[in-house]
Design an enzyme around this catalytic site. Structure first.
Site, PDB file in Angstrom:
ATOM      1  N   ASN A  46       0.847  -1.200   0.000  1.00 10.94           N
ATOM      2  CA  ASN A  46       0.000   0.000   0.000  1.00 10.94           C
ATOM      3  C   ASN A  46       0.878   1.243   0.000  1.00 10.94           C
ATOM      4  O   ASN A  46       1.961   1.276   0.600  1.00 10.94           O
ATOM      5  CB  ASN A  46      -1.009  -0.005   1.149  1.00 10.94           C
ATOM      6  CG  ASN A  46      -0.406  -0.127   2.525  1.00 10.94           C
ATOM      7  OD1 ASN A  46       0.633  -0.750   2.723  1.00 10.94           O
ATOM      8  ND2 ASN A  46      -1.057   0.471   3.509  1.00 10.94           N
ATOM      9  N   ILE A  47       0.399   2.255  -0.713  1.00 13.35           N
ATOM     10  CA  ILE A  47       1.147   3.507  -0.873  1.00 13.35           C
ATOM     11  C   ILE A  47       0.186   4.650  -0.544  1.00 13.35           C
ATOM     12  O   ILE A  47      -0.758   4.899  -1.304  1.00 13.35           O
ATOM     13  CB  ILE A  47       1.680   3.646  -2.316  1.00 13.35           C
ATOM     14  CG1 ILE A  47       2.525   2.419  -2.702  1.00 13.35           C
ATOM     15  CG2 ILE A  47       2.484   4.943  -2.465  1.00 13.35           C
ATOM     16  CD1 ILE A  47       2.893   2.344  -4.182  1.00 13.35           C
ATOM     17  N   GLU A  48       0.414   5.275   0.601  1.00  7.04           N
ATOM     18  CA  GLU A  48      -0.505   6.336   1.049  1.00  7.04           C
ATOM     19  C   GLU A  48      -0.047   7.701   0.568  1.00  7.04           C
ATOM     20  O   GLU A  48       1.012   7.853  -0.044  1.00  7.04           O
ATOM     21  CB  GLU A  48      -0.628   6.266   2.582  1.00  7.04           C
ATOM     22  CG  GLU A  48      -1.224   4.936   3.011  1.00  7.04           C
ATOM     23  CD  GLU A  48      -1.566   4.841   4.482  1.00  7.04           C
ATOM     24  OE1 GLU A  48      -1.128   5.702   5.278  1.00  7.04           O
ATOM     25  OE2 GLU A  48      -2.287   3.886   4.848  1.00  7.04           O
ATOM     26  N   CYS A  57      -4.030   0.651  -2.638  1.00  5.47           N
ATOM     27  CA  CYS A  57      -3.901  -0.578  -1.856  1.00  5.47           C
ATOM     28  C   CYS A  57      -2.803  -1.474  -2.431  1.00  5.47           C
ATOM     29  O   CYS A  57      -2.462  -1.387  -3.619  1.00  5.47           O
ATOM     30  CB  CYS A  57      -5.207  -1.363  -1.883  1.00  5.47           C
ATOM     31  SG  CYS A  57      -6.553  -0.616  -0.967  1.00  5.47           S
ATOM     32  N   GLU A  59      -2.934  -4.629  -3.159  1.00  4.89           N
ATOM     33  CA  GLU A  59      -3.416  -5.516  -4.225  1.00  4.89           C
ATOM     34  C   GLU A  59      -3.431  -4.786  -5.563  1.00  4.89           C
ATOM     35  O   GLU A  59      -3.011  -5.312  -6.588  1.00  4.89           O
ATOM     36  CB  GLU A  59      -4.845  -5.992  -3.912  1.00  4.89           C
ATOM     37  CG  GLU A  59      -4.979  -6.792  -2.631  1.00  4.89           C
ATOM     38  CD  GLU A  59      -5.303  -5.930  -1.416  1.00  4.89           C
ATOM     39  OE1 GLU A  59      -4.739  -4.821  -1.286  1.00  4.89           O
ATOM     40  OE2 GLU A  59      -6.114  -6.377  -0.591  1.00  4.89           O
ATOM     41  N   CYS A  95     -10.205  -4.961  -0.064  1.00  6.76           N
ATOM     42  CA  CYS A  95     -11.318  -4.006  -0.030  1.00  6.76           C
ATOM     43  C   CYS A  95     -12.164  -4.154  -1.295  1.00  6.76           C
ATOM     44  O   CYS A  95     -11.775  -4.816  -2.265  1.00  6.76           O
ATOM     45  CB  CYS A  95     -10.790  -2.577   0.108  1.00  6.76           C
ATOM     46  SG  CYS A  95     -10.204  -1.867  -1.443  1.00  6.76           S
ATOM     47  N   CYS A  98     -10.515  -3.133  -4.663  1.00  9.30           N
ATOM     48  CA  CYS A  98      -9.543  -4.129  -5.152  1.00  9.30           C
ATOM     49  C   CYS A  98     -10.260  -5.359  -5.714  1.00  9.30           C
ATOM     50  O   CYS A  98      -9.825  -5.929  -6.719  1.00  9.30           O
ATOM     51  CB  CYS A  98      -8.579  -4.526  -4.040  1.00  9.30           C
ATOM     52  SG  CYS A  98      -7.412  -3.202  -3.637  1.00  9.30           S
TER      53      CYS A  98
END
Ligand code: THU
Length: 148
Positions: A46-48, A57, A59, A95, A98
């Site tokens: 995940n990359i915020e 996310c 995935e 989620c 995804c």
């Protein structure tokens, strides 16, 4: 069906991918290992983002990496997610967004989703168990329809 050995390998790789999680806001770290039809494994985390909504996310990172490299057929994905720290304390199920991305590229009756805490503790289910009656590319295929 994928073998137990393959599942365990995917889980190990997802745990490795999770180490690259960029999650300074949620402190929730996710890793994914996506198995392509030809056996290649594509990793994602995940990359915020400070603006929050651009967050991606794990995935989807794996799927978008793969598709951008020309890979479009997939067998399975392993996902591990848990609050920051080495210990993975919960199953992280993909989620809804995804699941919908998976629906675009995968056969829902065949694609396997593995949510894991460790190599020995995991849940493995098909995409159609996660996304029953999903909407996908077939819905837009009007080739056999009168109204097409
Ligand atoms: N996250 C994932 O990477 N995969 C999921 O399926 C659920 C949520 C990430 C997004 C965000 O960076 C963090 O987990 C908390 O929502």
């Amino acid at each position: 069906m994928i073998s137990e050995e393959t599942i365990r390998n995917l889980i190990v790789q997802a745990i490795t991918a999770r180490r690259n999680s960029y999650s300074p806001y949620s402190h929730y770290q996710v890793g994914a290992a996506l198995l392509a039809e030809d056996g290649q494994i594509i990793l994602g985390c995940n990359i915020e983002n400070a603006a929050y909504t651009p967050t991606n996310c794990a995935e989807r990172t794996a799927f978008f990496k793969a598709v951008s490299e020309g890979i479009r057929s997939f067998q399975a994905i392993a996902v591990v997610g848990s609050p920051a720290g080495e210990e993975i304390t919960q199953f992280a199920y993909p989620c809804g967004v995804c699941r919908q991305v998976m629906m675009e590229f995968c056969n829902p009756a065949e694609f396997q989703i593995i949510a894991a805490k460790s190599q020995d503790e995991y849940v493995c289910m098909t995409l159609d168990q996660f996304l029953p009656n999903g909407f996908g590319p077939d819905n837009l295929d009007t080739s056999g329809s009168q109204e097409g």
